[in-house]
Design a protein around this motif. Sequence first.
Motif, PDB file in Angstrom:
ATOM      1  N   TRP A  89       0.828  -1.166   0.000  1.00 16.81           N
ATOM      2  CA  TRP A  89       0.000   0.000   0.000  1.00 16.81           C
ATOM      3  C   TRP A  89       0.864   1.217   0.000  1.00 16.81           C
ATOM      4  CZ3 TRP A  89      -4.685  -0.042  -1.262  1.00 16.81           C
ATOM      5  CH2 TRP A  89      -5.417   1.140  -1.116  1.00 16.81           C
ATOM      6  N   VAL A  96      -0.781   7.035   3.496  1.00 17.05           N
ATOM      7  CA  VAL A  96      -1.908   6.782   4.385  1.00 17.05           C
ATOM      8  C   VAL A  96      -1.774   5.349   4.893  1.00 17.05           C
ATOM      9  CG1 VAL A  96      -4.399   6.662   4.561  1.00 17.05           C
ATOM     10  CG2 VAL A  96      -3.321   8.387   3.111  1.00 17.05           C
ATOM     11  N   ALA A  97      -1.765   5.233   6.146  1.00 22.57           N
ATOM     12  CA  ALA A  97      -1.360   3.950   6.702  1.00 22.57           C
ATOM     13  C   ALA A  97      -2.467   2.900   6.676  1.00 22.57           C
ATOM     14  CB  ALA A  97      -0.902   4.150   8.131  1.00 22.57           C
ATOM     15  N   VAL A  98      -2.067   1.780   6.299  1.00 22.61           N
ATOM     16  CA  VAL A  98      -2.912   0.618   6.523  1.00 22.61           C
ATOM     17  C   VAL A  98      -2.757   0.333   8.003  1.00 22.61           C
ATOM     18  CG1 VAL A  98      -3.120  -1.838   6.107  1.00 22.61           C
ATOM     19  CG2 VAL A  98      -2.501  -0.309   4.248  1.00 22.61           C
ATOM     20  N   SER A  99      -3.811   0.038   8.632  1.00 19.34           N
ATOM     21  CA  SER A  99      -3.674  -0.209  10.069  1.00 19.34           C
ATOM     22  C   SER A  99      -2.658  -1.305  10.267  1.00 19.34           C
ATOM     23  CB  SER A  99      -5.008  -0.627  10.652  1.00 19.34           C
ATOM     24  OG  SER A  99      -5.457  -1.780  10.006  1.00 19.34           O
TER      25      SER A  99
ATOM     26  N   SER B 196      -9.258  -1.255  15.276  1.00 15.60           N
ATOM     27  CA  SER B 196      -8.674   0.061  15.028  1.00 15.60           C
ATOM     28  C   SER B 196      -9.469   0.700  13.905  1.00 15.60           C
ATOM     29  CB  SER B 196      -7.216  -0.082  14.628  1.00 15.60           C
ATOM     30  OG  SER B 196      -7.151  -0.711  13.375  1.00 15.60           O
ATOM     31  N   ALA B 197      -9.366   1.990  13.834  1.00 13.64           N
ATOM     32  CA  ALA B 197     -10.229   2.705  12.889  1.00 13.64           C
ATOM     33  C   ALA B 197     -10.111   2.116  11.502  1.00 13.64           C
ATOM     34  CB  ALA B 197      -9.873   4.173  12.859  1.00 13.64           C
ATOM     35  N   GLY B 198      -8.979   1.628  11.214  1.00 16.23           N
ATOM     36  CA  GLY B 198      -8.900   0.612  10.220  1.00 16.23           C
ATOM     37  C   GLY B 198      -8.633   0.814   8.763  1.00 16.23           C
ATOM     38  N   THR B 199      -9.315   1.560   8.038  1.00 17.63           N
ATOM     39  CA  THR B 199      -9.030   1.511   6.618  1.00 17.63           C
ATOM     40  C   THR B 199      -7.768   2.312   6.344  1.00 17.63           C
ATOM     41  OG1 THR B 199     -10.224   3.474   6.057  1.00 17.63           O
ATOM     42  CG2 THR B 199     -11.467   1.443   6.116  1.00 17.63           C
ATOM     43  N   CYS B 200      -7.228   2.030   5.231  1.00 10.99           N
ATOM     44  CA  CYS B 200      -5.969   2.653   4.902  1.00 10.99           C
ATOM     45  C   CYS B 200      -6.155   4.078   4.455  1.00 10.99           C
ATOM     46  CB  CYS B 200      -5.324   1.857   3.804  1.00 10.99           C
ATOM     47  SG  CYS B 200      -6.552   1.224   2.682  1.00 10.99           S
ATOM     48  N   CYS B 201      -7.365   4.465   4.326  1.00 14.10           N
ATOM     49  CA  CYS B 201      -7.508   5.789   3.764  1.00 14.10           C
ATOM     50  C   CYS B 201      -8.370   6.690   4.612  1.00 14.10           C
ATOM     51  CB  CYS B 201      -8.085   5.716   2.364  1.00 14.10           C
ATOM     52  SG  CYS B 201      -8.623   4.102   1.929  1.00 14.10           S
ATOM     53  N   SER B 202      -8.589   6.344   5.783  1.00 12.07           N
ATOM     54  CA  SER B 202      -9.459   7.193   6.591  1.00 12.07           C
ATOM     55  C   SER B 202      -8.673   8.356   7.172  1.00 12.07           C
ATOM     56  CB  SER B 202     -10.069   6.394   7.720  1.00 12.07           C
ATOM     57  OG  SER B 202      -9.072   5.666   8.378  1.00 12.07           O
TER      58      SER B 202
END
Lengths: 660, 202
Positions: A89, A96-99, B196-202
Motif C-alpha cells: 500500500w 496513508v497507513a494501513v492499520s 482500530s479505525a482501520g481503513t488505509c484511507c481514513s
Amino acid sequence: MVTSLSSMAAEPELKVIFEHDGVFLHPTSDDDEEDDEDEGVDRDLLVSGILRILQRDSEVVVEFRPQEDTVDPSNMLCAGKDSSSVVQWSQGSEEVAVSQLETQHSYETEWDMLNAVTFRKRQTVSTDGAPSMERNCCFFSINVCDLQSITVKDEGWTFLILTLKDSSSLPPLHFHQGGSRTFLETLQRFTLLTQSEGDESCLVVSAPNKALSQSFENLLDDHNYGLVHKLRRDPYVTTFGGFSKVTNYIMGTLRGSEETQRPPLQDENRAELLCDVIPGLEINRQEEPGFEVITRVDLGERPQVTRSDPLTSEEWSQQQDAEGRMMDSTRLRHAIFRGGLSHAVRKEAWKFLLGFFQWDSTLEDRKLLQRDKTDEYFRMKLQWKSVSEEQERRNSRLRDFKSLIEKDVNRTDRTNHFYEGVDNPGLVLLHDILMTYVMYDFDLGYVQGMSDLLSPILLVMENEADAFWCFVCFMDHMHQNFEEKMQGMKTQLKQLSMLLRLLDLKFLNYLESQDSGVLYFCFRWLLLRFKRELCFQDVLRLWEVMWTGLPCENFHLLLCCAVLDSEKQTIMEKQYGFNEILKHINELSMKLDVEEILQKAESICLQIQSCKDRPSPVSVILGLDSADADWSNVSSSHRPTTSTNGHLNDSSSGQSPQRS
Amino acid sequence: MTTKTSLLKVILLGDGGVGKSSLMNRYVTNKFDAHLFHTIGVEFLNKDLEVDGHQVTLQIWDTAGQERFRSLRTPFYRGSDCCLLTFSVDDNQSFLNLGNWKKEFIYYADVKEPEKFPFVVLGNKLDVAERQVSTEEARQWCQENGDYNYYETSAKDATNVAVAFEEAVRRVLSMEERTDHLIPTDTVKLHRKPRSAGTCCS
Ligand SMILES: Nc1nc2c(ncn2[C@@H]2O[C@H](COP(=O)(O)OP(=O)(O)OP(=O)(O)O)[C@@H](O)[C@H]2O)c(=O)[nH]1
Ligand SMILES: [Mg+2]
C-alpha cells in the motif's frame, strides 16, 4: 477421480480461478464526509485494475492489481506458504497507513488455524511510469482465510468492501463493469458466505482456512466432495464455463487511464445482484451446481427422538447363528445405538464394535484370533520387560515414556473400584498395557490422555491381551489426535466450528467476538471423547453408542454441538468472556446427562439431514451424501468403512486390528 | 485506592507430574487430592486475597506439562503478570527443564523485558524423603538466572504454598507499581488488538 486429483497436486503452480478487469479501487473511504478536506488525497480517485482469485496448492488468494501497474515481479507478493496475506500500500508521500496490526505469531504459528494477516507498508514508491500511478499504487493480495466479511453496497453500481479478520477494511472495490456477482459466486466455492445477522448487506466469510481445506482434502479420499473435486479437475473450465461474459472481459482491451474516472456504468448484473445477494442470497444450483451460499439456512424443526433400553444378553445371543456369527450386524448396531448395552454384554460386544472381532466371524475364528493375538501381546510385553537397567539408561525415549506412564497411571480413575488404593492389580495392568503399546507403536509412544482412553476398556475386558487389542483398535481412530502436530485435534475443532456455523451462527459469532472461535474449550471433550466430562458408567454408554458409527460420521462432533446448544444461552446472556467461557465449560464436567446429550445430538443429526440446503462441507463432515447414509431410512443402511476421525464402523472390509 | 481490586494472572509451568495442579488446589481450596487427574487442556482458578493492603484477585492458570500439548497451553501465556516455574525436588529432570520452561514462557508470553519479568521458582514435594535436587543447587540456579525468589513447597502438607503465591503477588505489585493498575476482566487478549479505525484511507 482421485487420480486426477493427485496429478493436480503434483504441480503447485498458480491457477487463476477468477479474473476481472475494470474493477476500480477507491482509495478514499466513502462514508467519511469529513475527510473531504483530507490533505492531498483525491477523494474521487479511482484506481482501475484487475481483480483475480488465484489458487496455489490449497491456498486461495484474492488479488487486486492496478491495471497500469508496472509493478516489478519482485513486488508481486502472493500469499506465501504460511498464508500470510500481503497488502502493499503506497500512496506516494501521503503514506496513508494501513492499520498496522501486529500478528501474534506465538498463537498462530502453533495452532495454525488462525491465520495471520501481515500488513507490510511498502517503503518506497518507484512507479514513475504512468502519471496516474505516481500518487497511487495500490496492490493487495489477501488470503481468503483472512477475510472476515464482505460488504455489498450499491450506488448505481455495485461496490464491495473487504474486511479482514483484524477488522481493518480494504478500500472499496467498485465494479463499474459488473462482475461482482461472479466474483462472489467464485469466492463461494472456497468459503461460506453468510448474511450477517444485523446487517443484510454484510456477508460474513467463513473461510475454510488452509488447514481446514487440507482436512477436506483428506476427506476427499473417501468422499465425493464434488465442489473441490470439480475445481481441482479443471478450475478454468469450471469457473469460466458458465460465464462467457467474464471471458469477454478478459479478452477485452486494456482500459486507458481516462477510464479511471468514468461515470458509473449501468451494470446489467446489478438487478440480479441486488435481488440475489441481498435479500435472500438464493442458492442457484441449476446454473452452476457446486457452489452455494448459506444465509441462515432454515434448518427446520428439530425432530424428537427417543432412546430405548440397553441391549440384553439374551437379545445379543439371539443374534448368533449356530457357529457364532452375528447374523444381523446392522440391526445390532442400530439397537446398540438406540439403547447401549447392558454391562454383561459389553465384554463381548465391544470387541465387535471396536473391530477386534469381525461380525461374520465364527466362534472358532475368534478363538484362533484371540490365541494368536494373546501370543503376540505377550511377546511385545516381554520386549520392554526384558530391557535391563543398563539398556534403559541408554534409551531416553523409553525411559521418558515409562516415567510418564507411571505418573499418569497413578492419576487415572483412582476413585474407581478397579483402580483405587495402592497396589491395585488394575493399576499394574493399566501400566503394562500402556508400556506394551509403546513397544507396539514406538513412534507415538505414550501421550497423556491415552491412559484415560484405556481405562474403561480395561475395566470392561478384564483381560490384559483383549484390552490391549481393543485399545489398539480405538487408538487407530484416535491416533492423529495424539500425534506430534495434533492434526486430528485441529481438524476436529475446525469441523466443529463448521457445524456450529450452520447450527447457530449467532452463537459462533459471539464466541468469535470473545476470541473463543477456535473452540479450544472443547479440547478435552474431543481428545478424550468426553471421558472426563461424564461419570464412568455414562462414558461406557457414550462410547458404545459412538462406536456403532451411527447415525452419521463424526457423531461425536454433534455430541459437542448438543452440549454447546444447551449452554449457549447462558454463555451469551451472561456475556461470558474468554476466561469465563473456558471456566464455564470446564465446570460442566460431571454435570452432564448422557442420555440427554445423545438424544439431542441425534435430533441435530436428523435436522441437518433433512435440510436440503446444508452446505456441502457439513455433508462431508457428517458423511451425509453417500447414498446409504440416510438415517431416517434405517433399514437400508449398510455403512461404508470410511471413517474420518473417531468412530468405528462395520468392519466389512475384514481388517483385524492393524492400522489401515 | 485500596478499594480497587487488581486482577493478577499467574501461570504455573513445569514438567508433568511436578505438582502444579496440586499446588493450585492446595492454595485455592486448601485440599490435597492424591487422586487428582493429570491435566488435559487448560484450567484456572481464582482466589481473592489481600497483600500489604492491596485487594487482589489472583487468577491461577494451570496447564498440561507434556511437550505434546505445547500448542494448547502457549496461547494462554499472554497477559501473565507472573510465572511460577515449578519442579519437583525428587525429580532432577524436572529441575533441569526449568530453563526450557522459562524460555517457552518468555517466547510465547511475548515478554518485552525478560530480565525484569517476575519469575518465582517452586521446588515442590518437599515432604518426599528421597531428594534429587538440593536446596543449594536450586538457589544457585535462581541466582544465576535473574535472582528469582525460590520456595520449597509441599502441596501435600501445605508447606510454603500460600507464602509462595503471596510472594508472587508482592513481586508483581512492587515491580510495576501496580497499585492503581486495574486490569480489566478480559486480561487475556489472545490475538488481535482491539478494533482500530482501520481503513488505509481514513
Ligand atoms: N508427596 C507429594 N506428592 C505430591 C505433591 N504435590 C503433588 N504430588 C503428587 O504428585 C503427582 C503429580 O501432581 P499433579 O499436581 O497432578 O502434577 P501436575 O504438575 O499438575 O502434572 P500435569 O497435570 O501432568 O502437568 C500426584 O500424584 C500428586 O498427588 C507434594 O507436595 N508431595
Ligand atoms: Mg496438572
